[in-house]
Scaffold this motif. Sequence first.
Motif, PDB file in Angstrom:
ATOM      1  N   ARG A  33     -33.201 -12.280  -6.401  1.00  0.00           N
ATOM      2  CA  ARG A  33     -33.482 -11.403  -7.552  1.00  0.00           C
ATOM      3  C   ARG A  33     -32.249 -11.222  -8.438  1.00  0.00           C
ATOM      4  O   ARG A  33     -32.368 -11.020  -9.642  1.00  0.00           O
ATOM      5  CB  ARG A  33     -33.999 -10.047  -7.074  1.00  0.00           C
ATOM      6  CG  ARG A  33     -35.423 -10.103  -6.550  1.00  0.00           C
ATOM      7  CD  ARG A  33     -36.006  -8.725  -6.300  1.00  0.00           C
ATOM      8  NE  ARG A  33     -35.274  -7.950  -5.311  1.00  0.00           N
ATOM      9  CZ  ARG A  33     -35.479  -8.001  -3.992  1.00  0.00           C
ATOM     10  NH1 ARG A  33     -36.393  -8.820  -3.507  1.00  0.00           N
ATOM     11  NH2 ARG A  33     -34.783  -7.248  -3.174  1.00  0.00           N
ATOM     12  N   ALA A  34     -31.067 -11.318  -7.842  1.00  0.00           N
ATOM     13  CA  ALA A  34     -29.822 -11.164  -8.605  1.00  0.00           C
ATOM     14  C   ALA A  34     -29.367 -12.470  -9.254  1.00  0.00           C
ATOM     15  O   ALA A  34     -28.386 -12.482  -9.993  1.00  0.00           O
ATOM     16  CB  ALA A  34     -28.717 -10.632  -7.685  1.00  0.00           C
ATOM     17  N   GLY A  35     -30.061 -13.580  -8.961  1.00  0.00           N
ATOM     18  CA  GLY A  35     -29.697 -14.863  -9.544  1.00  0.00           C
ATOM     19  C   GLY A  35     -28.875 -15.755  -8.633  1.00  0.00           C
ATOM     20  O   GLY A  35     -28.369 -16.793  -9.051  1.00  0.00           O
ATOM     21  N   ASP A  36     -28.746 -15.347  -7.365  1.00  0.00           N
ATOM     22  CA  ASP A  36     -27.999 -16.143  -6.387  1.00  0.00           C
ATOM     23  C   ASP A  36     -28.952 -16.892  -5.472  1.00  0.00           C
ATOM     24  O   ASP A  36     -30.137 -16.561  -5.383  1.00  0.00           O
ATOM     25  CB  ASP A  36     -27.109 -15.218  -5.542  1.00  0.00           C
ATOM     26  CG  ASP A  36     -25.933 -14.686  -6.330  1.00  0.00           C
ATOM     27  OD1 ASP A  36     -25.128 -15.515  -6.805  1.00  0.00           O
ATOM     28  OD2 ASP A  36     -25.809 -13.455  -6.472  1.00  0.00           O
ATOM     29  N   GLU A  37     -28.416 -17.895  -4.791  1.00  0.00           N
ATOM     30  CA  GLU A  37     -29.231 -18.619  -3.822  1.00  0.00           C
ATOM     31  C   GLU A  37     -29.638 -17.661  -2.709  1.00  0.00           C
ATOM     32  O   GLU A  37     -28.883 -16.765  -2.346  1.00  0.00           O
ATOM     33  CB  GLU A  37     -28.460 -19.809  -3.265  1.00  0.00           C
ATOM     34  CG  GLU A  37     -28.234 -20.882  -4.309  1.00  0.00           C
ATOM     35  CD  GLU A  37     -27.452 -22.061  -3.777  1.00  0.00           C
ATOM     36  OE1 GLU A  37     -28.038 -22.825  -2.982  1.00  0.00           O
ATOM     37  OE2 GLU A  37     -26.284 -22.197  -4.141  1.00  0.00           O
ATOM     38  N   PRO A  38     -30.837 -17.839  -2.157  1.00  0.00           N
ATOM     39  CA  PRO A  38     -31.367 -16.883  -1.188  1.00  0.00           C
ATOM     40  C   PRO A  38     -30.786 -17.021   0.221  1.00  0.00           C
ATOM     41  O   PRO A  38     -31.344 -17.697   1.075  1.00  0.00           O
ATOM     42  CB  PRO A  38     -32.873 -17.165  -1.212  1.00  0.00           C
ATOM     43  CG  PRO A  38     -32.971 -18.598  -1.589  1.00  0.00           C
ATOM     44  CD  PRO A  38     -31.820 -18.863  -2.517  1.00  0.00           C
ATOM     45  N   PHE A  39     -29.674 -16.343   0.413  1.00  0.00           N
ATOM     46  CA  PHE A  39     -29.069 -16.261   1.735  1.00  0.00           C
ATOM     47  C   PHE A  39     -28.627 -14.833   1.976  1.00  0.00           C
ATOM     48  O   PHE A  39     -28.076 -14.191   1.076  1.00  0.00           O
ATOM     49  CB  PHE A  39     -27.838 -17.184   1.852  1.00  0.00           C
ATOM     50  CG  PHE A  39     -28.166 -18.640   1.808  1.00  0.00           C
ATOM     51  CD1 PHE A  39     -28.630 -19.299   2.941  1.00  0.00           C
ATOM     52  CD2 PHE A  39     -28.024 -19.355   0.630  1.00  0.00           C
ATOM     53  CE1 PHE A  39     -28.945 -20.648   2.888  1.00  0.00           C
ATOM     54  CE2 PHE A  39     -28.329 -20.704   0.572  1.00  0.00           C
ATOM     55  CZ  PHE A  39     -28.788 -21.358   1.703  1.00  0.00           C
ATOM     56  N   GLY A  40     -28.850 -14.348   3.188  1.00  0.00           N
ATOM     57  CA  GLY A  40     -28.415 -13.015   3.567  1.00  0.00           C
ATOM     58  C   GLY A  40     -28.062 -12.995   5.048  1.00  0.00           C
ATOM     59  O   GLY A  40     -28.614 -13.785   5.822  1.00  0.00           O
ATOM     60  N   SER A  41     -27.147 -12.097   5.418  1.00  0.00           N
ATOM     61  CA  SER A  41     -26.688 -12.034   6.801  1.00  0.00           C
ATOM     62  C   SER A  41     -26.409 -10.605   7.228  1.00  0.00           C
ATOM     63  O   SER A  41     -26.001  -9.770   6.413  1.00  0.00           O
ATOM     64  CB  SER A  41     -25.405 -12.852   6.980  1.00  0.00           C
ATOM     65  OG  SER A  41     -25.616 -14.201   6.638  1.00  0.00           O
ATOM     66  N   VAL A  42     -26.584 -10.352   8.527  1.00  0.00           N
ATOM     67  CA  VAL A  42     -26.369  -9.038   9.114  1.00  0.00           C
ATOM     68  C   VAL A  42     -25.501  -9.216  10.367  1.00  0.00           C
ATOM     69  O   VAL A  42     -25.789 -10.069  11.204  1.00  0.00           O
ATOM     70  CB  VAL A  42     -27.719  -8.391   9.507  1.00  0.00           C
ATOM     71  CG1 VAL A  42     -27.507  -7.028  10.140  1.00  0.00           C
ATOM     72  CG2 VAL A  42     -28.644  -8.301   8.304  1.00  0.00           C
ATOM     73  N   LEU A  43     -24.448  -8.401  10.476  1.00  0.00           N
ATOM     74  CA  LEU A  43     -23.567  -8.408  11.654  1.00  0.00           C
ATOM     75  C   LEU A  43     -23.951  -7.226  12.526  1.00  0.00           C
ATOM     76  O   LEU A  43     -23.961  -6.074  12.057  1.00  0.00           O
ATOM     77  CB  LEU A  43     -22.105  -8.306  11.226  1.00  0.00           C
ATOM     78  CG  LEU A  43     -21.066  -8.277  12.348  1.00  0.00           C
ATOM     79  CD1 LEU A  43     -21.046  -9.604  13.108  1.00  0.00           C
ATOM     80  CD2 LEU A  43     -19.683  -7.970  11.773  1.00  0.00           C
ATOM     81  N   VAL A  44     -24.275  -7.490  13.787  1.00  0.00           N
ATOM     82  CA  VAL A  44     -24.751  -6.468  14.710  1.00  0.00           C
ATOM     83  C   VAL A  44     -23.828  -6.412  15.924  1.00  0.00           C
ATOM     84  O   VAL A  44     -23.496  -7.446  16.511  1.00  0.00           O
ATOM     85  CB  VAL A  44     -26.208  -6.782  15.139  1.00  0.00           C
ATOM     86  CG1 VAL A  44     -26.700  -5.775  16.163  1.00  0.00           C
ATOM     87  CG2 VAL A  44     -27.118  -6.793  13.917  1.00  0.00           C
ATOM     88  N   THR A  89     -23.191 -10.218  17.064  1.00  0.00           N
ATOM     89  CA  THR A  89     -24.127 -11.289  16.709  1.00  0.00           C
ATOM     90  C   THR A  89     -24.317 -11.300  15.201  1.00  0.00           C
ATOM     91  O   THR A  89     -24.467 -10.245  14.586  1.00  0.00           O
ATOM     92  CB  THR A  89     -25.491 -11.074  17.399  1.00  0.00           C
ATOM     93  OG1 THR A  89     -25.292 -11.062  18.817  1.00  0.00           O
ATOM     94  CG2 THR A  89     -26.486 -12.169  17.029  1.00  0.00           C
ATOM     95  N   VAL A  90     -24.337 -12.489  14.619  1.00  0.00           N
ATOM     96  CA  VAL A  90     -24.650 -12.646  13.200  1.00  0.00           C
ATOM     97  C   VAL A  90     -26.085 -13.144  13.094  1.00  0.00           C
ATOM     98  O   VAL A  90     -26.434 -14.185  13.653  1.00  0.00           O
ATOM     99  CB  VAL A  90     -23.689 -13.638  12.502  1.00  0.00           C
ATOM    100  CG1 VAL A  90     -24.145 -13.910  11.074  1.00  0.00           C
ATOM    101  CG2 VAL A  90     -22.271 -13.099  12.519  1.00  0.00           C
ATOM    102  N   PHE A  91     -26.897 -12.363  12.384  1.00  0.00           N
ATOM    103  CA  PHE A  91     -28.271 -12.749  12.071  1.00  0.00           C
ATOM    104  C   PHE A  91     -28.257 -13.203  10.629  1.00  0.00           C
ATOM    105  O   PHE A  91     -27.768 -12.487   9.753  1.00  0.00           O
ATOM    106  CB  PHE A  91     -29.212 -11.548  12.242  1.00  0.00           C
ATOM    107  CG  PHE A  91     -29.339 -11.114  13.669  1.00  0.00           C
ATOM    108  CD1 PHE A  91     -30.336 -11.626  14.478  1.00  0.00           C
ATOM    109  CD2 PHE A  91     -28.449 -10.195  14.215  1.00  0.00           C
ATOM    110  CE1 PHE A  91     -30.454 -11.230  15.808  1.00  0.00           C
ATOM    111  CE2 PHE A  91     -28.555  -9.793  15.536  1.00  0.00           C
ATOM    112  CZ  PHE A  91     -29.555 -10.308  16.335  1.00  0.00           C
ATOM    113  N   THR A  92     -28.774 -14.393  10.380  1.00  0.00           N
ATOM    114  CA  THR A  92     -28.660 -14.941   9.038  1.00  0.00           C
ATOM    115  C   THR A  92     -29.936 -15.670   8.630  1.00  0.00           C
ATOM    116  O   THR A  92     -30.646 -16.215   9.481  1.00  0.00           O
ATOM    117  CB  THR A  92     -27.408 -15.851   8.957  1.00  0.00           C
ATOM    118  OG1 THR A  92     -27.183 -16.224   7.616  1.00  0.00           O
ATOM    119  CG2 THR A  92     -27.508 -17.039   9.857  1.00  0.00           C
ATOM    120  N   SER A  93     -30.204 -15.628   7.340  1.00  0.00           N
ATOM    121  CA  SER A  93     -31.430 -16.238   6.844  1.00  0.00           C
ATOM    122  C   SER A  93     -31.418 -17.755   7.026  1.00  0.00           C
ATOM    123  O   SER A  93     -32.457 -18.350   7.286  1.00  0.00           O
ATOM    124  CB  SER A  93     -31.640 -15.885   5.372  1.00  0.00           C
ATOM    125  OG  SER A  93     -30.557 -16.344   4.595  1.00  0.00           O
ATOM    126  N   GLY A  94     -30.268 -18.364   6.876  1.00  0.00           N
ATOM    127  CA  GLY A  94     -30.154 -19.814   7.016  1.00  0.00           C
ATOM    128  C   GLY A  94     -28.998 -20.183   7.926  1.00  0.00           C
ATOM    129  O   GLY A  94     -28.002 -19.468   7.997  1.00  0.00           O
TER     130      GLY A  94
END
Length: 179
Positions: A33-44, A89-94
């Motif tokens: 939505r912001a114009g960037d490639e669709p990648f996101g990550s969460v550190l748990v 743990t890193v959870f990531t879209s790709g």
Amino acid sequence: MNSDEPTVRPTAPAAGDLPCLERAVDLAAEALRAGDEPFGSVLVGADGTVLAEERNRVHTLGDPTWHPEFELVRWATAHLTESERARATVFTSGEHCPMCAAAHGWAGLGAVVYAHSAAQLARWLDELDVPSSPVRCMAIGDVAPGLEVRGPAPELTDRMRALHHAFHRGPRDGEQRSG
């Protein structure tokens, strides 16, 4: 062994991984939505606490290295002890690119769990005739062979494919990007 196969085979994500993977996918949609490639990550953390999260900002910041996984590595090395990083743990879209996989390995972070693999992404981009990346597509295990790797998550494949198609296809006249 085929040179395109990872030295460490990923296992399937556990049922408990899905909520964090879904958050990573939500961050990927936010990036789109912001114009960037669709990648996101969460550190748990080891106790299940979300420590940090990030989305891709390559285009909005004009920095081709601003990948969410790399930013989480920077955050982790600044805020966590070596032992805490190893249990996180890193959870990531790709699946991590080689740059992010190397940073993950050097920082001593724990497991990686991803929604879609680098090989899946390469096939999707090929379907769209997107020019090849300047960096070779590699499995995380080929870059950082000691990591525990889980993925892809079939439950999220269609959503991630649609996000990547939306980014590379772009909105049609009068249409807005959506995630």
